[in-house]
Design an enzyme around this catalytic site. Structure first.
Site: not given
Ligand code: ACO
Length: 332
Positions: A116, A256, A286
């Site tokens: 990214c 980003h 993204n």
């Molecule tokens: N719909 C419903 N529930 C979901 C979904 C979904 N699409 N996805 C995950 N959940 C659930 C999980 O299973 C979890 O359930 P549980 O508590 O029963 O286990 C709950 O939601 C919370 O999951 P988390 O992973 O803790 O959710 P979080 O608030 O962290 O959000 C996300 C997830 C959006 C992926 C976030 O962690 C994020 O943005 N991470 C960083 C992404 C990023 O910056 N990446 C770098 C760039 S990408 C690249 O370089 C290619």
């Protein structure tokens, strides 16, 4: 000796027309519009459909538009860098394919992979060729077809990504505008949290890797979030402090677009208002290397010569960084 800065003298973006909405995802995986919107800020993303269509389609459309808009002859371009994690093929470089498609015959072109942060890395790389006066017209493309490496049965990752990208033209200037400063970082220990398990030389494709779904983005959301939110904000503040810029000096933050919460945290740390932040995650998701040029392209009519712009990104690798850019032109 004359000292040159590298100025962005044109920008163009492109996204495919097909759209996947949060409502579509509600039918595909166990998720809700409310969850996706509140946790990520995304409502819809564009998807490139069609047999044999890869990232070069996005890059080619962006570059063709850029050449037209800037009245640049393809034969005058002397370098093209494509930042992408979804090249058309392992080789040749997608940059070569884009150059060929656009009639760019006198350039040397290559791909750059920094996930990214790819567009930032490519901008910094290209600016050095301009500053050293070896190259006069460089195109930097940031584009990804993330739909090609997303597992549409994995709700944790599939809702996050979209396809799209953009391209900028870099040219030398003797004015104090263009890329003024940058801070770039890499930490390879982050690999365990965000990678694609197979398809490279360490684990070439096989029936087993396909059955195990190892050709898709593997992301541990929470650890990546923690690194991203801290490092992107830190590096955006660092470029301000290094150059004695206060929040009042900054016209725009171009972050980003991975997660609205990361974007908001970065803006807060910099002390700037939300109105000064380019945000289009809602409509594109993204697009990895495509997010920053897509933002600049959409906001181009609002940019003025001399505007101080901070670009910041965080991505797989881990890679992260920031650039202080002085915008080089007023709207047409
Ligand atoms: N719909 C419903 N529930 C979901 C979904 C979904 N699409 N996805 C995950 N959940 C659930 C999980 O299973 C979890 O359930 P549980 O508590 O029963 O286990 C709950 O939601 C919370 O999951 P988390 O992973 O803790 O959710 P979080 O608030 O962290 O959000 C996300 C997830 C959006 C992926 C976030 O962690 C994020 O943005 N991470 C960083 C992404 C990023 O910056 N990446 C770098 C760039 S990408 C690249 O370089 C290619």
């Amino acid at each position: 000796m004359r000292r040159y800065k590298a100025a962005i003298t044109g920008i163009h973006g492109w996204v495919p027309e097909d759209i996947l909405t949060n409502a579509d995802f509600e039918k595909m995986v166990d998720t809700t519009d409310e969850w996706i919107l509140s946790r990520t800020g995304i409502r819809e993303r564009h998807i490139l459909k069609g047999e044999g269509k890869g990232t070069s389609v996005i890059g080619t459309e962006a570059v063709k538009g850029l050449l037209l808009k800037t009245q640049t002859k393809p034969e005058d371009v002397d370098m093209l860098i494509c930042a992408t994690v979804t090249p058309d093929m392992m080789f040749p470089a997608t940059a070569n394919i884009i150059s060929h498609n656009c009639g760019i015959k006198n350039a040397f072109s290559y791909d750059l992979n920094a996930a990214c942060s790819g567009f930032l890395y490519a901008l910094v790389t290209a600016s050095k060729f301009i500053e050293s006066d070896t190259h006069k017209k460089i195109i930097v493309v940031g584009a990804d077809k993330m739909s090609s490496i997303v597992d549409y049965t994995d709700r944790q990752t599939c809702v996050l990504f979209g396809d799209g990208g953009g391209a900028v033209l870099l040219e030398p200037t003797t004015e104090e505008i263009g890329l003024i400063d940058s801070i770039m970082h890499t930490d390879g220990s982050g690999m365990i949290h965000l990678h694609m398990k197979a398809g490279g030389s360490a684990k070439p494709p096989s029936h087993a890797t396909i059955d195990a779904k190892e050709h898709f983005v593997y992301q541990e959301g929470q650890p990546v979030f923690k690194f991203a939110v801290t490092n992107m904000a830190d590096v955006a503040v660092a470029i301000m402090e290094k150059n004695q810029l206060t929040s009042k000096d900054i016209a725009w933050l171009v972050p980003h677009q991975a997660n609205m919460r990361i974007i908001e945290a970065t803006a807060r740390r910099m002390g700037i208002q939300k109105e000064q932040v380019m945000i289009n995650i809602e409509r594109y998701g993204n697009t990895t290397c495509g997010t920053l040029p897509l933002c600049l392209w959409e906001w181009e009519p609002q940019l003025r010569k001399g505007d101080n712009i901070v670009l910041a990104a965080f991505g797989g690798g881990f890679t992260w960084g920031s650039i202080w850019l002085k915008w080089a032109y007023d709207p047409a």
